[in-house]
Design an enzyme around this catalytic site. Structure first.
Site, PDB file in Angstrom:
ATOM      1  CD  GLU A 490      -2.236  -1.689   2.639  1.00 53.98           C
ATOM      2  OE1 GLU A 490      -2.087  -0.923   3.603  1.00 53.98           O
ATOM      3  OE2 GLU A 490      -2.705  -2.839   2.749  1.00 53.98           O
ATOM      4  CD  GLU A 521      -3.395  -4.776   5.371  1.00 52.19           C
ATOM      5  OE1 GLU A 521      -4.520  -5.310   5.242  1.00 52.19           O
ATOM      6  OE2 GLU A 521      -3.237  -3.543   5.414  1.00 52.19           O
ATOM      7  CD  GLN A 543       0.332   2.354   4.541  1.00 48.60           C
ATOM      8  OE1 GLN A 543      -0.785   2.575   4.976  1.00 48.60           O
ATOM      9  NE2 GLN A 543       0.705   2.711   3.325  1.00 48.60           N
ATOM     10  CG  ASP A 546      -0.177  -1.343  15.133  1.00 50.91           C
ATOM     11  OD1 ASP A 546      -0.513  -1.377  16.317  1.00 50.91           O
ATOM     12  OD2 ASP A 546       0.832  -0.712  14.736  1.00 50.91           O
ATOM     13  CE1 TYR A 547      -4.025  -1.146  11.314  1.00 48.05           C
ATOM     14  CE2 TYR A 547      -2.468   0.121  10.024  1.00 48.05           C
ATOM     15  CZ  TYR A 547      -3.475   0.067  10.975  1.00 48.05           C
ATOM     16  OH  TYR A 547      -3.925   1.210  11.576  1.00 48.05           O
ATOM     17  CG  HIS A 588      -1.156   4.163  13.272  1.00 42.39           C
ATOM     18  ND1 HIS A 588      -2.479   4.393  13.542  1.00 42.39           N
ATOM     19  CD2 HIS A 588      -1.075   4.008  11.923  1.00 42.39           C
ATOM     20  CE1 HIS A 588      -3.164   4.397  12.417  1.00 42.39           C
ATOM     21  NE2 HIS A 588      -2.341   4.161  11.417  1.00 42.39           N
TER      22      HIS A 588
END
Ligand SMILES: Cc1ncc(C[n+]2csc(CCOP(=O)(O)OP(=O)(O)O)c2C)c(N)n1
Ligand SMILES: [Mg+2]
Length: 800
Positions: A490, A521, A543, A546-547, A588
């Protein structure tokens, strides 16, 4: 229909050959179920009721193509000679020899298929000249993200003209990636995410949905809107001037229609790189879902009757007779022959499976029997031997278990008298353990831990630059050095990632190598796995750390197990790039390292403290053939670092810690962005109090401190503090466990070992949110001081 240029005799022969494969496959399923019910095998899940479409699929599948499918595909494998009767049963029994059980050497339950991609050195074979099946996984729809990457690799091979050194891997991108999935599994998010991404990317992917109206006991009405996956996918269909999918619907018992459907799908995908979905309907499950249950419990008598009448093999048989290709009698004769062949194959596989066990059992009995007279409990001893002797079908567990219990009974015997038995036992265990444990990581010469470290070098007038510039220049050097490296994620393309570590790279290297993706993701990860399996060197960018949770299932179930589950015959050296630890707010600033570490054994997990160390990790990994997750420090891109002169060359070692400050009073261990705070707290403390802390940067969490350097420091300081910003008991617990259990640091400790972590809750937003959620400079300062105060309250009086 088969090739129009065939003579009628050849045409007949081909159809009868196909029918033979279908019948062979069915017989394997029927006998397989019996093997489970009689206890010879543990679990069976078979391809009965799905045979005929797979014959058609196999005809359209060409050398160089890839499969990413699921447990119903045995007929496809048999049709391409990738699975023999004996191998089928070897899989069911869990035969640990890769020669007998080429899918996984007994690691995977039957029905999980693979071909072998690697030669003895771990390098890729000529994949373009062989049929390829990526190794299956059990989680429903888990095969989908990887399928996207397998297909995308063809786009890349077609688009880039400087990959001639990889021409043994692809014929200019003319390969199709074929997927299969059950109707119920299309309910999973991974299915939809992949379908959308492949439509956007226009990759040569053909996905078959084997639709038998059920997912175990749950009917389509609970699974699929309108109970019809191809109908609801209608919006994905391509239009005259709009890219999309070709969607084909066909009944799974209609042999001629299936052949034309697969022929059409293969051509479209191969020549025009159009994705195709084939909805194969009216399939059945003659024996129900698996050996775990019986479908009579949930299917109505009418449904069962319908299934009997629509059995694809039966329908094919009727069609053969109707077309005058063979008579009823001729087919009956053929079926009788096949039944015999399958029975013989099964018996042969069982014998081969058992042969070594019997030999091993006999070795133990021969060594142990003479010791009975010397044992203080001869009755128990003899009972164990008799039980093992009478076991005509011993498992290895039976042999080892007996051997261990015998050793317990011999505890009073002098070592010399039992040496031969003990040596045999040790050798036996050493032989067996790798059969179940090897290949979690690479065991080949280009494994990551074999790469020699190279220090960054600095010119005398080396510039101080933002960390992200070091990364960017390093990526540029890597793109120049390795034409097969590509990066995607991304915002990775046009703007060169959210922190500009890829600034300008797309303009130089083009949108195939430096690309933007949708927000998805799991399939970003799948793109990476698939392309890495085909010999490219993808860097998949997630990115924010956390993701990573969105793709953690794919990383854990698929990427981390590729080598292990294929017994070292496949690899996916994917680098996953992300950034994390401290920034702002709940999503984040997370640092869920403990969770990740425990779920991705098989992947290296690297947490560089700055961008030079990070760049060095990319350089190391591209010299190796292993997957890794690199977590760049999110608040480090704008911090100044010196620009090395050997950019693209220096290599940060994997599995090696670094002492960033020497000291004598206490060892403080940390990593990532917290390390910087630890370093400054340690310096401040030394200036103010003369407490001398040694600070160690772990930097490689998996593998961890292969040289056991951390304990050497504790041996010197006799005190230990571990600091990170994960939850209590997360990665700090992992580090402490390693220090205490493997490195035996407890023998050196004069103070209780301590950890300092973030709070159990997620980090709150804002400067104060960060301060009160994560370890701060003051927290670290006081914690170190506190340990010293406890040691010597006079010298270090309480400060708070
Ligand atoms: C993520 C996940 N959830 C549940 C399961 C257990 N499970 C195995 S197969 C299956 C049903 C799949 O049905 P379908 O996709 O229609 O394939 P079929 O078996 O009917 O060919 C389920 C629920 C699993 N393997 N993975
Ligand atoms: Mg189903």
């Amino acid at each position: 229909m088969p090739d129009k240029n065939l003579s009628f005799d050849d045409f007949k022969a081909e159809i009868l050959k196909d029918y033979s494969v279908a019948v062979t496959s069915r017989e394997c399923s029927l006998l397989g179920r019996r093997e489970v019910l009689t206890g010879k095998a543990k679990f069976g899940i078979f391809g009965d009721g799905k045979e005929v479409p797979q014959l058609a699929w196999a005809k359209a599948f060409k050398k160089g193509d890839w499969r990413s499918g699921y447990y119903r595909d045995q007929t496809f494998m048999m049709a391409l000679d990738l699975l023999s009767i004996e191998e089928f049963f070897a899989g069911l029994y869990a035969h640990t020899s890769i020669e007998h059980e080429p899918m996984s050497a007994g690691r995977q339950m039957g029905g999980h298929f693979a071909t072998q991609s690697l030669n003895e050195n771990g390098a890729f074979k000529a994949l373009k000249d062989q049929y390829n099946s990526s190794s299956d996984i059990s989680p429903t729809a888990g095969q989908m993200p990887r399928l996207l990457g397998l297909a995308q690799a063809s786009n890349v091979f077609r688009s880039l003209d400087n990959l001639t050194h990889l021409k043994h891997l692809s014929d200019s991108g003319n390969e199709v990636a074929w997927g299969s999935i059950g109707n119920a599994s299309t309910s999973e998010g991974l299915f939809w995410e992949t379908i959308n991404a492949a439509g956007v990317m226009q990759v040569p992917m053909v996905i078959s949905v084997w639709d038998d109206d059920y997912g175990i006991s749950v009917h389509a009405k609970y699974q699929t809107t309108k109970e019809n996956i191809s109908t609801i996918l209608g919006g994905f269909e391509r239009e005259a001037d709009l890219d999309g999918y070709e969607i084909i619907k066909v009944n799974g018992w209609d042999y001629p229609e299936l052949i034309s459907a697969y022929n059409k799908a293969g051509k479209l995908a191969r020549l025009s790189h159009v994705p195709v979905l084939i909805h194969v309907r009216e399939l059945t499950q003659p024996q129900g879902h698996s050996t775990s249950g019986s479908h009579e419990r949930y299917k109505s008598p009418e449904r069962l009757e319908w299934e009997r009448n629509h059995d694809c093999n039966l329908k094919m048989r009727q069609w053969i007779i109707q077309q005058n290709i063979a008579s009823d009698e001729a087919l009956s004769d053929l079926e009788t022959d096949i039944k015999k062949k399958v029975r013989e194959g099964k018996n042969k596989a069982w014998k081969a499976y058992l042969a070594l066990h019997l030999q091993e059992r006999d070795q133990l009995i021969a060594l142990a029997t003479p010791l009975a007279a010397k044992c203080t409990q001869p009755d128990e001893f003899n009972a164990l031997i008799t039980e093992l002797k009478s076991n005509r079908e011993p498992l290895r567990r039976d042999v080892v278990s007996c051997s261990r219990k015998i050793q317990w009974l011999l505890r009073d015997l002098p070592d010399a008298e039992k040496k031969a038995l003990y040596d045999w036992h040790q050798e036996y265990v050493n032989f067996i353990e790798p059969l179940y444990g090897a290949h979690l990581y690479s065991e080949h010469p280009d494994k990551a831990t074999n790469v020699q470290p190279i220090q960054p070098q600095y010119a005398s007038n080396a510039e101080m630059v933002d960390g992200r510039v070091i990364l960017r220049n390093n990526f540029k050097a890597l793109f120049e050095k390795y034409p097969e490296v590509l990066i995607f994620g991304e915002d990775s393309g046009k703007i060169g990632d959210v922190n500009q570590g890829l600034e300008g790279m797309q303009e130089i290297f083009g949108p195939v190598r430096v690309s933007d993706t949708g927000i998805r993701e799991a399939t970003i990860l799948g793109q990476g796995i698939g392309m890495a399996m085909r010999g490219l060197r993808p860097i998949a960018e997630i990115q924010y750390l956390d993701y990573v949770l969105y793709c953690l299932q794919t990383m854990s179930d698929d990427l981390a197990t590729v080598r292990y589950r294929s017994n070292g015959t496949q690899k996916a050296p994917l680098i996953v790039r992300t950034r994390g630890h401290r920034l702002e707010g709940i999503w984040h600033s997370g640092s869920p390292m403990g969770g990740i570490l425990n779920l991705v054994r098989g992947v290296h997990v690297l947490v560089p403290r700055n961008m030079t160390q990070a760049a060095g990790f990319y350089n190391t990994l591209l010299k190796s053939d292993e997957p890794a997750l690199i977590i760049e420090s999110l608040n480090g891109y704008r911090l100044k670092e010196q620009m090395p002169s050997n950019i693209g060359e220096f290599c940060t070692p994997i599995g090696v810690v670094e002492t960033v400050k020497t000291g004598t009073d206490i060892t403080v261990i940390s990593y990532g962005s917290t390390l910087r705070i630890v370093e400054s707290a340690a310096h401040a403390l030394e200036g103010a109090t003369e407490i001398s802390a040694e600070v160690i940067d772990v930097q490689s969490l998996l593998p961890l401190d292969l040289n056991m350097d951390m304990v050497k420091s504790v041996a010197k300081t006799n005190r230990l503090l571990i600091v990170d910003e994960d939850v209590p008991g997360g990665a700090s617990g992992y580090l402490l466990n390693d220090l205490l259990v493997r490195q035996k640091a407890y023998v050196h400790l004069d103070s209780a070992p301590m950890t300092l972590t973030a709070k159990a809750h997620r980090p709150a937003y804002g400067t104060d949110g960060d301060y009160f959620s994560k370890p701060s400079f003051e927290d670290i300062y006081e914690k170190i001081y506190g340990i010293m105060h406890e040691t010597d309250p006079v010298k270090y009086p309480a400060i708070v």
